[in-house]
Design a protein around this motif. Structure first.
Motif, mmCIF file in Angstrom:
data_model
loop_
_atom_site.group_PDB
_atom_site.id
_atom_site.type_symbol
_atom_site.label_atom_id
_atom_site.label_comp_id
_atom_site.label_asym_id
_atom_site.label_seq_id
_atom_site.Cartn_x
_atom_site.Cartn_y
_atom_site.Cartn_z
ATOM 1 N N LEU A 213 56.248 45.552 34.819
ATOM 2 C CA LEU A 213 56.907 46.454 35.766
ATOM 3 C C LEU A 213 58.160 47.093 35.179
ATOM 4 O O LEU A 213 58.927 47.733 35.891
ATOM 5 C CB LEU A 213 57.235 45.705 37.064
ATOM 6 C CG LEU A 213 56.011 45.163 37.828
ATOM 7 C CD1 LEU A 213 56.456 44.443 39.097
ATOM 8 C CD2 LEU A 213 55.021 46.277 38.167
ATOM 9 N N GLY A 214 58.380 46.923 33.875
ATOM 10 C CA GLY A 214 59.484 47.638 33.217
ATOM 11 C C GLY A 214 60.811 46.930 33.358
ATOM 12 O O GLY A 214 60.943 45.739 33.054
ATOM 13 N N ASN A 215 61.810 47.675 33.830
ATOM 14 C CA ASN A 215 63.168 47.149 33.962
ATOM 15 C C ASN A 215 63.738 47.495 35.328
ATOM 16 O O ASN A 215 63.272 48.425 35.993
ATOM 17 C CB ASN A 215 64.078 47.790 32.901
ATOM 18 C CG ASN A 215 63.804 47.279 31.506
ATOM 19 O OD1 ASN A 215 64.056 46.111 31.197
ATOM 20 N ND2 ASN A 215 63.267 48.141 30.647
ATOM 21 N N ILE A 216 64.761 46.730 35.724
ATOM 22 C CA ILE A 216 65.573 47.118 36.877
ATOM 23 C C ILE A 216 66.975 47.432 36.380
ATOM 24 O O ILE A 216 67.434 46.893 35.378
ATOM 25 C CB ILE A 216 65.618 46.020 37.963
ATOM 26 C CG1 ILE A 216 66.109 44.682 37.398
ATOM 27 C CG2 ILE A 216 64.231 45.849 38.583
ATOM 28 C CD1 ILE A 216 66.285 43.606 38.458
ATOM 29 N N GLU A 217 67.640 48.338 37.091
ATOM 30 C CA GLU A 217 68.992 48.766 36.730
ATOM 31 C C GLU A 217 69.972 48.098 37.691
ATOM 32 O O GLU A 217 69.888 48.294 38.904
ATOM 33 C CB GLU A 217 69.133 50.288 36.868
ATOM 34 C CG GLU A 217 68.127 51.092 36.067
ATOM 35 C CD GLU A 217 68.418 51.063 34.567
ATOM 36 O OE1 GLU A 217 69.583 50.737 34.204
ATOM 37 O OE2 GLU A 217 67.491 51.347 33.788
ATOM 38 N N VAL A 218 70.907 47.335 37.134
ATOM 39 C CA VAL A 218 71.887 46.645 37.976
ATOM 40 C C VAL A 218 73.125 47.525 38.130
ATOM 41 O O VAL A 218 73.647 48.063 37.148
ATOM 42 C CB VAL A 218 72.281 45.286 37.366
ATOM 43 C CG1 VAL A 218 73.164 44.509 38.337
ATOM 44 C CG2 VAL A 218 71.045 44.479 36.994
ATOM 45 N N ASN A 219 73.589 47.656 39.369
ATOM 46 C CA ASN A 219 74.792 48.442 39.648
ATOM 47 C C ASN A 219 76.048 47.658 39.271
ATOM 48 O O ASN A 219 75.971 46.464 38.952
ATOM 49 C CB ASN A 219 74.849 48.805 41.138
ATOM 50 C CG ASN A 219 73.661 49.643 41.543
ATOM 51 O OD1 ASN A 219 73.209 50.508 40.784
ATOM 52 N ND2 ASN A 219 73.127 49.366 42.728
#
Ligand SMILES: *[C@@H]1O[C@H](CO)[C@@H](O)[C@H](O)[C@H]1NC(C)=O
Ligand SMILES: *[C@@H]1O[C@H](CO)[C@@H](O)[C@H](O)[C@H]1NC(C)=O
Ligand SMILES: *[C@@H]1O[C@H](CO)[C@@H](O)[C@H](O)[C@H]1NC(C)=O
Ligand SMILES: *[C@@H]1O[C@H](CO)[C@@H](O)[C@H](O)[C@H]1NC(C)=O
Ligand SMILES: *[C@@H]1O[C@H](CO)[C@@H](O)[C@H](O)[C@H]1NC(C)=O
Ligand SMILES: [Cu+2]
Length: 180
Positions: free
Chosen positions: A109-115
């Motif tokens: 599912l790739g990556n998630i971007e953390v704020n």
């Protein structure tokens, strides 16, 4: 994640009352009962993709973190290590969500971007995972995993790129369960 749809499209599907399949994963820091958020899954009754929404917090601010579905149960103590390798029913090389079914693991599912506040919000659509309309590609009962490093997308030729995307240690996980 790459396949991000405009928010309005997702809202339209969610409020339409369509009788699709819903599932969720309550996420926990690895090996603990520290709850960090819920990720929701929705598969349309006429399957053409699975919406992935929700948010998780208490992550490393401003990091881009590998995000996969792995292949083995993690148990009640959220032992992320027990989750085994990526969910890869077609035994192919690691890739990204936008790759074709023979160029990625089903669980990629790739990556998630953390704020900056440590929260990552998801708003994506995946074309390959299933909530049961296709048994081979079904992710029900499997663990959703967050890693400590960025998934390089596979095919980089470096280290474990072809199997894990070099995404590093597992920092959080949760079992994907049908709603209700
Ligand atoms: C977690 O799972 C791994 C791999 O199955 C196992 O070696 C380890 O003992 C487990 N740890 C705990 C705390 O259950
Ligand atoms: C998976 O593919 C690898 C090589 O790409 C092969 O060595 C292995 O035997 C395959 N495993 C299964 C279960 O088919
Ligand atoms: C499940 O998906 C695979 C890959 O798209 C496809 O080849 C297979 O026919 C599907 N199985 C069913 C029962 O629809
Ligand atoms: C995660 O990565 C950060 C930044 O590289 C590092 O400081 C931290 O020790 C890592 N944590 C784990 C659990 O590997
Ligand atoms: C990694 O996968 C690519 C194809 O995606 C292949 O060309 C390459 O040989 C693989 N490398 C290793 C070390 O398996
Ligand atoms: Cu992973």
């Amino acid at each position: 994640m790459k396949l991000v749809l405009p928010f309005l499209v997702i809202v339209a599907v969610l409020v339409s009352g369509a009788d699709g399949t819903r599932a969720h994963a309550d996420m926990f820091l690895a090996g603990t009962n520290d709850f960090i958020g819920t990720i929701d899954f929705y598969e349309d009754p006429t399957p053409w993709g699975v919406f992935i929404t929700g948010s998780v917090n208490r992550l490393r601010p401003l990091a881009t973190l590998g995000f996969h579905i792995h292949s083995l149960p993690i148990g009640d103590n959220h032992n992320c290590t027990a989750g085994g390798a990526h969910f890869n029913p077609y035994n192919v090389s690691h890739g990204m969500p936008s790759d074709s079914i023979l160029d990625r693991h089903v669980g990629d599912l790739g990556n998630i971007e953390v704020n900056a506040d440590g929260r990552a919000t998801l708003n994506a659509l995946d074309w390959i995972i299933s909530l049961g309309s296709n048994k081979t590609r079904s992710v029900i009962g499997l663990p959703l995993m967050i890693h400590n490093l960025t998934d390089d997308g596979g095919h980089s030729g470096r280290g474990e790129s072809n199997t894990t995307g070099n995404a590093g240690p597992r920092i959080a996980c949760g079992t994907i369960r049908l709603d209700g």
